[in-house]
Scaffold this active site. Structure first.
Site, PDB file in Angstrom:
ATOM      1  N   ASP A  45      67.602  23.314  44.709  1.00  0.00           N
ATOM      2  CA  ASP A  45      66.782  22.383  45.654  1.00  0.00           C
ATOM      3  C   ASP A  45      67.816  21.182  46.192  1.00  0.00           C
ATOM      4  OD1 ASP A  45      66.527  21.049  43.267  1.00  0.00           O
ATOM      5  OD2 ASP A  45      64.363  20.901  43.418  1.00  0.00           O
ATOM      6  N   SER A  46      68.762  21.337  45.447  1.00  0.00           N
ATOM      7  CA  SER A  46      69.826  20.141  45.906  1.00  0.00           C
ATOM      8  C   SER A  46      70.096  20.044  47.400  1.00  0.00           C
ATOM      9  CB  SER A  46      71.171  20.240  44.993  1.00  0.00           C
ATOM     10  OG  SER A  46      71.560  21.275  45.253  1.00  0.00           O
ATOM     11  N   ASP A  84      65.967  27.578  42.431  1.00  0.00           N
ATOM     12  CA  ASP A  84      65.021  26.475  41.960  1.00  0.00           C
ATOM     13  C   ASP A  84      63.557  26.555  42.501  1.00  0.00           C
ATOM     14  OD1 ASP A  84      66.527  24.878  40.374  1.00  0.00           O
ATOM     15  OD2 ASP A  84      67.463  23.576  41.952  1.00  0.00           O
ATOM     16  N   LYS A 112      64.774  28.854  38.099  1.00  0.00           N
ATOM     17  CA  LYS A 112      64.721  27.707  37.289  1.00  0.00           C
ATOM     18  C   LYS A 112      63.533  26.651  37.371  1.00  0.00           C
ATOM     19  CE  LYS A 112      68.334  24.709  38.237  1.00  0.00           C
ATOM     20  NZ  LYS A 112      67.671  23.266  38.607  1.00  0.00           N
ATOM     21  N   GLU A 114      61.918  22.826  36.252  1.00  0.00           N
ATOM     22  CA  GLU A 114      62.537  21.487  35.454  1.00  0.00           C
ATOM     23  C   GLU A 114      61.150  21.112  34.883  1.00  0.00           C
ATOM     24  OE1 GLU A 114      63.501  18.546  38.277  1.00  0.00           O
ATOM     25  OE2 GLU A 114      65.056  19.719  39.433  1.00  0.00           O
ATOM     26  N   GLU A 181      70.867  18.547  31.993  1.00  0.00           N
ATOM     27  CA  GLU A 181      71.519  17.599  33.154  1.00  0.00           C
ATOM     28  C   GLU A 181      71.767  16.251  32.343  1.00  0.00           C
ATOM     29  OE1 GLU A 181      71.447  16.064  37.506  1.00  0.00           O
ATOM     30  OE2 GLU A 181      69.819  17.749  37.016  1.00  0.00           O
TER      31      GLU A 181
END
Length: 264
Positions: A45-46, A84, A112, A114, A181
């Site tokens: 999602d960067s 993501d 992925k 978070e 991270e």
């Protein structure tokens, strides 16, 4: 290049071999990244920041992610594709299951997500339904407003202990991989040694099983501030494909990250 799977990464971990991961968001770069031998492509999602121009990842939607996963799938030459789950994509268990399924249908091989220990229930349910999960811990960009910025996590002993414990709980719940991270090197090493699944690091030191960078960062195309953990591989490469190959080889050999890319 043969098709990479989670079994491949697990074997690399058992053998003490490193693996690389790099973001890609379209078919062309997916072809270059996988063609260089990079084991894992992260459709991150960067993209909200490096493609869409936002100041965070929060505006990225499920539709954006599914579109870019499908693009990457078309150009991929055998890498494992990780996608993501976007902001609030796991607001409820039904939403989590449906959104993860959408990304898998688009071409992802694992999702992925978070969070910390509270992810366990969702990971357990996804795993039961055949959806592999990578749990993203430490600095989680989707919670940047709560964290008060992009700050190193786990420097306090109590916080570090909590991250190690959460990592164990998430693996017990079924997580197939972890991503750390912006955590101290010693914490990343402790987590990597504490779990049997592969651990990817970004700003987490050299002791994780794999490393990941954002494609634009490692090509020196970042606008504005460059994070400490980034290395510009285009600085000494005559072409983009050769820069990507240099990144992959630097990770495999243990030359990247160096001490200047880590946090104490």
């Amino acid at each position: 290049m043969k098709t990479l799977t989670l079994s491949t990464l697990n074997t690399l971990k058992r053998n003490g071999e490193k693996f690389s991961c790099l973001t890609a968001y379209d078919a062309t770069f997916a072809g270059h990244v996988s063609g260089a031998g990079v084991e894992v492509i992260l459709v991150g999602d960067s993209l909200g920041m490096v493609l869409q121009g936002h100041d965070s990842t929060l505006p990225v939607t499920l539709e954006h992610m599914a579109y870019h996963v499908a693009c990457v799938k078309r150009g991929n030459q055998g890498s494992l594709i990780m996608a993501d789950l976007p902001f609030m994509g796991n607001a409820s268990l039904p939403e989590l299951l449906n959104n993860a399924a959408s990304l898998m249908r688009a071409g992802a091989h694992l999702i992925k997500i978070e969070g910390e220990a509270w992810l366990a229930e969702g990971i357990r349910e996804l795993t039961r339904r055949g959806i592999p999960v990578c749990a993203h811990m430490g600095l989680t960009p989707q919670t940047v407003n709560q964290l008060g910025g992009y700050k190193v996590q786990g420097r306090e002993p109590s916080q570090a202990d909590a991250i190690v414990q959460a990592a164990k709980e998430l693996v017990d719940a079924g997580a197939s991989m972890l991503l750390l991270e912006c955590v101290p090197t010693s914490l990343a090493q402790a987590v990597t040694q504490a779990v049997q699944v592969p651990v990817i690091g970004i700003g987490a030191g050299p002791h994780t099983d794999g490393q990941v960078l954002v494609l634009h960062d490692m090509l020196g195309a970042t606008l504005g501030h460059t994070a400490k953990f980034v290395k510009n591989f285009m600085a000494e490469a005559p072409s983009i494909p050769e820069a990507i190959a240099a990144y992959h080889q630097a990770v495999k050999s243990g030359q990247f990250p160096a001490e200047e890319h880590t946090f104490s």
